[in-house]
Scaffold this motif. Structure first.
Motif, PDB file in Angstrom:
ATOM      1  N   HIS A 220     -19.209 -24.353 -56.309  1.00  6.91           N
ATOM      2  CA  HIS A 220     -19.379 -23.183 -57.174  1.00  6.91           C
ATOM      3  C   HIS A 220     -19.593 -23.598 -58.629  1.00  6.91           C
ATOM      4  O   HIS A 220     -19.459 -24.762 -58.985  1.00  6.91           O
ATOM      5  CB  HIS A 220     -18.175 -22.245 -57.072  1.00  6.91           C
ATOM      6  CG  HIS A 220     -16.918 -22.769 -57.696  1.00  6.91           C
ATOM      7  ND1 HIS A 220     -16.043 -23.615 -57.043  1.00  6.91           N
ATOM      8  CD2 HIS A 220     -16.374 -22.593 -58.925  1.00  6.91           C
ATOM      9  CE1 HIS A 220     -15.036 -23.912 -57.832  1.00  6.91           C
ATOM     10  NE2 HIS A 220     -15.207 -23.302 -58.995  1.00  6.91           N
TER      11      HIS A 220
ATOM     12  N   TYR B  77     -13.725 -14.302 -59.189  1.00  5.54           N
ATOM     13  CA  TYR B  77     -14.776 -14.906 -58.370  1.00  5.54           C
ATOM     14  C   TYR B  77     -15.662 -13.828 -57.788  1.00  5.54           C
ATOM     15  O   TYR B  77     -15.176 -12.816 -57.278  1.00  5.54           O
ATOM     16  CB  TYR B  77     -14.176 -15.719 -57.214  1.00  5.54           C
ATOM     17  CG  TYR B  77     -13.424 -16.919 -57.704  1.00  5.54           C
ATOM     18  CD1 TYR B  77     -14.023 -18.171 -57.758  1.00  5.54           C
ATOM     19  CD2 TYR B  77     -12.112 -16.785 -58.151  1.00  5.54           C
ATOM     20  CE1 TYR B  77     -13.326 -19.263 -58.242  1.00  5.54           C
ATOM     21  CE2 TYR B  77     -11.412 -17.881 -58.635  1.00  5.54           C
ATOM     22  CZ  TYR B  77     -12.028 -19.113 -58.677  1.00  5.54           C
ATOM     23  OH  TYR B  77     -11.347 -20.190 -59.156  1.00  5.54           O
TER      24      TYR B  77
ATOM     25  N   GLU C 262     -17.833 -18.030 -60.709  1.00  3.39           N
ATOM     26  CA  GLU C 262     -16.509 -17.794 -61.282  1.00  3.39           C
ATOM     27  C   GLU C 262     -16.674 -17.367 -62.739  1.00  3.39           C
ATOM     28  O   GLU C 262     -17.562 -17.868 -63.429  1.00  3.39           O
ATOM     29  CB  GLU C 262     -15.707 -19.109 -61.197  1.00  3.39           C
ATOM     30  CG  GLU C 262     -14.337 -19.082 -61.847  1.00  3.39           C
ATOM     31  CD  GLU C 262     -13.620 -20.448 -61.763  1.00  3.39           C
ATOM     32  OE1 GLU C 262     -14.082 -21.346 -61.031  1.00  3.39           O
ATOM     33  OE2 GLU C 262     -12.618 -20.608 -62.472  1.00  3.39           O
TER      34      GLU C 262
ATOM     35  N   HIS D 251     -17.217 -24.942 -66.039  1.00  3.33           N
ATOM     36  CA  HIS D 251     -17.282 -26.125 -65.172  1.00  3.33           C
ATOM     37  C   HIS D 251     -18.202 -25.883 -63.985  1.00  3.33           C
ATOM     38  O   HIS D 251     -18.605 -24.756 -63.712  1.00  3.33           O
ATOM     39  CB  HIS D 251     -15.887 -26.524 -64.653  1.00  3.33           C
ATOM     40  CG  HIS D 251     -15.207 -25.479 -63.818  1.00  3.33           C
ATOM     41  ND1 HIS D 251     -14.431 -24.476 -64.362  1.00  3.33           N
ATOM     42  CD2 HIS D 251     -15.177 -25.270 -62.479  1.00  3.33           C
ATOM     43  CE1 HIS D 251     -13.942 -23.713 -63.388  1.00  3.33           C
ATOM     44  NE2 HIS D 251     -14.395 -24.163 -62.231  1.00  3.33           N
TER      45      HIS D 251
ATOM     46  N   SER E 115     -18.324 -27.257 -59.793  1.00  5.19           N
ATOM     47  CA  SER E 115     -17.468 -27.912 -58.801  1.00  5.19           C
ATOM     48  C   SER E 115     -18.244 -28.414 -57.592  1.00  5.19           C
ATOM     49  O   SER E 115     -18.466 -27.680 -56.637  1.00  5.19           O
ATOM     50  CB  SER E 115     -16.368 -26.942 -58.340  1.00  5.19           C
ATOM     51  OG  SER E 115     -15.367 -26.849 -59.316  1.00  5.19           O
TER      52      SER E 115
ATOM     53  N   GLU F 235     -11.059 -21.258 -53.904  1.00  6.21           N
ATOM     54  CA  GLU F 235     -11.425 -22.667 -53.977  1.00  6.21           C
ATOM     55  C   GLU F 235     -10.991 -23.441 -52.736  1.00  6.21           C
ATOM     56  O   GLU F 235     -10.932 -24.657 -52.738  1.00  6.21           O
ATOM     57  CB  GLU F 235     -10.916 -23.294 -55.277  1.00  6.21           C
ATOM     58  CG  GLU F 235     -11.647 -22.648 -56.438  1.00  6.21           C
ATOM     59  CD  GLU F 235     -11.533 -23.379 -57.752  1.00  6.21           C
ATOM     60  OE1 GLU F 235     -11.062 -24.523 -57.765  1.00  6.21           O
ATOM     61  OE2 GLU F 235     -11.921 -22.801 -58.770  1.00  6.21           O
TER      62      GLU F 235
HETATM   63 FE   FE2 Z   1     -13.582 -23.247 -60.464  1.00  7.58          FE
END
Ligand code: FE2
Ligand code: FE2
Length: 360
Positions: free
Chosen positions: A84, A122, A132, A168, A170, A346
């Motif tokens: 994600h 999310y 997210e 971020h 992932s 997650e």
């Molecule tokens: Fe995350």
């Protein structure tokens, strides 16, 4: 060998795959409030579109881009197919507003969750990609505080809600120490921490970044993960930024000296790119900050019309004819039938079932 520590300044852009750029445009502009800053074609597949969305100025680190490949099957996350991405908002007050706004648009949303010092929601885009929305958790926020907040009534994406830059991305790693060593040695990023995954106590998370931001890459570590498949609704590659081509070349020399396969520097007109894969097959890119999206259009007109790099202008009429042919075979269906967001978000294995490949 040249020293590459600290050359990467943060995330540059993240590129995904969409079935339909018009449905995608409505989601990322009307629902998420971003601006289309470039409408072009995939330079490596010139009869398919490549669209870019960002903040109003096209700031480095705010850009999400999409290859439109309607013929591709839906993909699934796994090694080489990142899990994600996450956009940052400025203040925690924006989180319940986003929840209300997404719900008002009939977009599924879960959260907020308090974890890793962040408060996060999310959702999924129309192709199923997990997005997210996150912000730093205030010190006094209790884990159940935001769940108790009554949702405000929200009629548009207000200034305080604006998505800023990526917090971020992932990807998935099968071996945290291998990933850490690779990123540190070859591209100069450092691992700031290794932690338990708050959603899955058998798994861990590694935060990778630089001195300014500790974890703009937040790898989810699952030693026995099978390979993913990058199809519709998946992240195709993650681009990190360097200031200029000199820094990019330093990293390329480092990769070359170690025998790490890479694309060499490719001129994308708005930035220069260098592609390679991490040890798990995740496609990474090093992109220069400049010259930027105003290289071929004025800021106020970004993304309004199909723009082509000069070397493709001679093929414009053929490209436009092929794109309209593609559109006639790929009608936009709005509102799209969204897939529900992941629960818990997650935890990788919750996403690996049949629903992941069943389409929308
Ligand atoms: Fe995350
Ligand atoms: Fe890219």
């Amino acid at each position: 060998m040249s020293n590459v520590a600290g050359l990467i300044t943060g995330l540059h852009h993240i590129t995904l795959v969409t079935k339909n750029q018009e449905v995608n445009r409505l989601f990322y502009t009307r629902v998420l409030g971003l601006r289309r800053v470039k409408l072009t074609v995939n330079q490596d597949d010139i009869y398919h579109r490549h669209v870019f969305y960002a903040d109003d100025k096209g700031t480095t680190g705010s850009t999400i881009t999409f290859f439109e490949w309607p013929q591709l099957p839906y993909g699934h996350v796994g090694l080489g197919s990142p899990h994600h991405l996450s956009y940052a908002v400025r203040k925690v007050e924006a989180i319940p507003r986003w929840k209300a706004w997404l719900a008002a648009n009939k977009v599924p949303v879960t959260g907020p969750y308090l974890r890793n010092n962040r408060v996060s929601l999310y959702t999924r885009d129309p192709d199923g990609a997990i997005v997210e929305i996150t912000t730093a958790a205030p010190e006094d926020v209790a884990s159940d505080y935001l769940m108790e907040t009554e949702l405000p009534s929200v009629g548009s994406v207000t200034e305080e809600m604006r998505l800023t830059v990526f917090d971020h991305a992932s990807p998935i790693s099968s071996d945290h120490s291998l990933t850490s060593r690779f990123l540190e040695k070859f591209i100069g990023l450092k691992t700031s921490y290794v932690r338990k995954n708050p959603d899955d106590e058998d798994a861990s998370i590694i935060g990778v970044g630089n001195d300014e931001k500790a974890d703009f890459l937040l790898y989810l570590v699952y030693p026995d993960t099978p390979d993913g498949f990058v199809g519709l609704g998946n992240i195709h590659h993650i681009a990190v930024a360097v200031e200029d081509e000199a820094d990019q070349t330093r990293i390329m020399r480092r990769l070359n000296a170690a025998g790490v396969g890479n694309s060499g520097v490719v001129d994308r007109l708005w930035f220069k790119s260098l592609y390679f894969r991490d040890p798990d097959g995740n496609l990474l890119e090093i992109a220069t900050e400049g010259p930027g999206y105003t290289a071929d259009e004025p800021l106020e007109r970004l993304g309004e019309r199909l723009t082509l790099p000069p070397w493709l202008e001679p093929s414009r009429s053929k490209i436009e004819a092929r794109l309209s042919e593609l559109d006639s075979q790929n009608p936009a269906d709005w509102p799209p039938p969204y897939r529900p967001p992941p629960q818990p978000p997650e935890r990788l294995w919750a996403l690996m079932g049949a629903s992941e490949t069943a389409g929308l």
